[in-house]
Design an enzyme around this catalytic site. Sequence first.
Site, PDB file in Angstrom:
ATOM      1  N   HIS A   1     -34.863  -7.075  64.608  1.00 23.73           N
ATOM      2  CA  HIS A   1     -34.478  -6.042  65.579  1.00 23.73           C
ATOM      3  C   HIS A   1     -34.864  -6.513  66.986  1.00 23.73           C
ATOM      4  CE1 HIS A   1     -34.419  -2.308  67.807  1.00 23.73           C
ATOM      5  NE2 HIS A   1     -33.606  -1.838  66.874  1.00 23.73           N
TER       6      HIS A   1
ATOM      7  N   GLU B   1     -36.198  -5.095  69.399  1.00 23.27           N
ATOM      8  CA  GLU B   1     -37.541  -4.692  69.855  1.00 23.27           C
ATOM      9  C   GLU B   1     -38.590  -5.649  69.309  1.00 23.27           C
ATOM     10  OE1 GLU B   1     -37.333  -0.605  68.625  1.00 23.27           O
ATOM     11  OE2 GLU B   1     -35.920  -0.200  70.241  1.00 23.27           O
TER      12      GLU B   1
ATOM     13  N   GLY C   1     -31.075   2.430  72.998  1.00 25.76           N
ATOM     14  CA  GLY C   1     -31.931   3.444  73.615  1.00 25.76           C
ATOM     15  C   GLY C   1     -31.561   3.790  75.043  1.00 25.76           C
TER      16      GLY C   1
ATOM     17  N   SER D   1     -27.194   3.204  70.795  1.00 26.34           N
ATOM     18  CA  SER D   1     -26.795   4.501  71.359  1.00 26.34           C
ATOM     19  C   SER D   1     -25.664   5.176  70.577  1.00 26.34           C
ATOM     20  CB  SER D   1     -26.435   4.360  72.845  1.00 26.34           C
ATOM     21  OG  SER D   1     -27.593   4.025  73.591  1.00 26.34           O
TER      22      SER D   1
HETATM   23  P1  PGA Z   1     -30.602   3.711  69.592  1.00 22.00           P
HETATM   24  O1  PGA Z   1     -31.357   2.621  68.714  1.00 22.00           O
HETATM   25  O2  PGA Z   1     -29.586   4.382  68.697  1.00 22.00           O
HETATM   26  O3  PGA Z   1     -31.667   4.657  70.058  1.00 22.00           O
HETATM   27  O4  PGA Z   1     -29.934   2.995  70.715  1.00 22.00           O
HETATM   28  C1  PGA Z   1     -30.672   1.801  67.816  1.00 22.00           C
HETATM   29  C2  PGA Z   1     -31.584   0.746  67.280  1.00 22.00           C
HETATM   30  O5  PGA Z   1     -32.519   0.348  67.991  1.00 22.00           O
HETATM   31  O6  PGA Z   1     -31.428   0.290  66.142  1.00 22.00           O
END
Ligand code: PGA
Length: 233
Positions: free
Chosen positions: A89, A91, A165, A195
């Site tokens: 991911h 992140e 996000g 999103s």
């Molecule tokens: P989000 O996150 O829908 O809040 O953009 C998606 C993700 O990080 O998998």
Amino acid sequence: MKSLIIANWKMNPSIKKEAEQLFKDVFRVIKKTKTVDVLIAAPFVWWPFLKKAKLCAQNCFWEEKGPYTGEISPKMIKDLGVEYVIIGHSERRNKFGETDEMINKKIKAALSAELIPILCVGEKKGEDAEEVIGRQLREDLDGIENCKSGIENLIIAYEPVWAIGTGDFCESCDAEKVLNFIKSKYNNQIIYGGSVNGENSKGYIDVGFNGLLPGGASLKADEFIKIIENVQN
Ligand code: PGA
């Protein structure tokens, strides 16, 4: 084939009662749907309290066991009867310094433990999507042909980093170009994340994605239910 929706709860909710309530609220709809497979990627600590959920891990380490304080192995996940794990991911790549080499080891370990990895790939703002994703897939999947369970068991998630996000989602027609690029190289299930909400969810399925990976929207029961309902219709 059923569409797949994976609720990426990330490091949420922060208390058990809220995790139980959120799952209870969405389970009313999950249990009735026949055309969508819904996975809950909840933090490991909440797993024992979500007994009826089809769970997905958000991460794993590449070793089976040993002196790796704070890590969880694919074998442990599999032993609990959980079949899926998100790997790479953005992140984890950007906030925890995961490299493609590390992600490659995790993918191999997950496949060897007979888990289904959901490999996340995607470009940052201003980057060339095909160039970045082409490289990520090449490096992340290098040498996986020797794993116990094969590449056909891998799911690829296209998640443009700039859309995660931010509410700044990728128009489905643009995501479709990337979908076709990935499809030209890999014959795998491909899902979209970034999103995703009740409004835009159907568009990604209509252009050919096999599922969705909503984050923020999966923490709001009403919005997540809207996504499930839009995808199943
Ligand atoms: P989000 O996150 O829908 O809040 O953009 C998606 C993700 O990080 O998998």
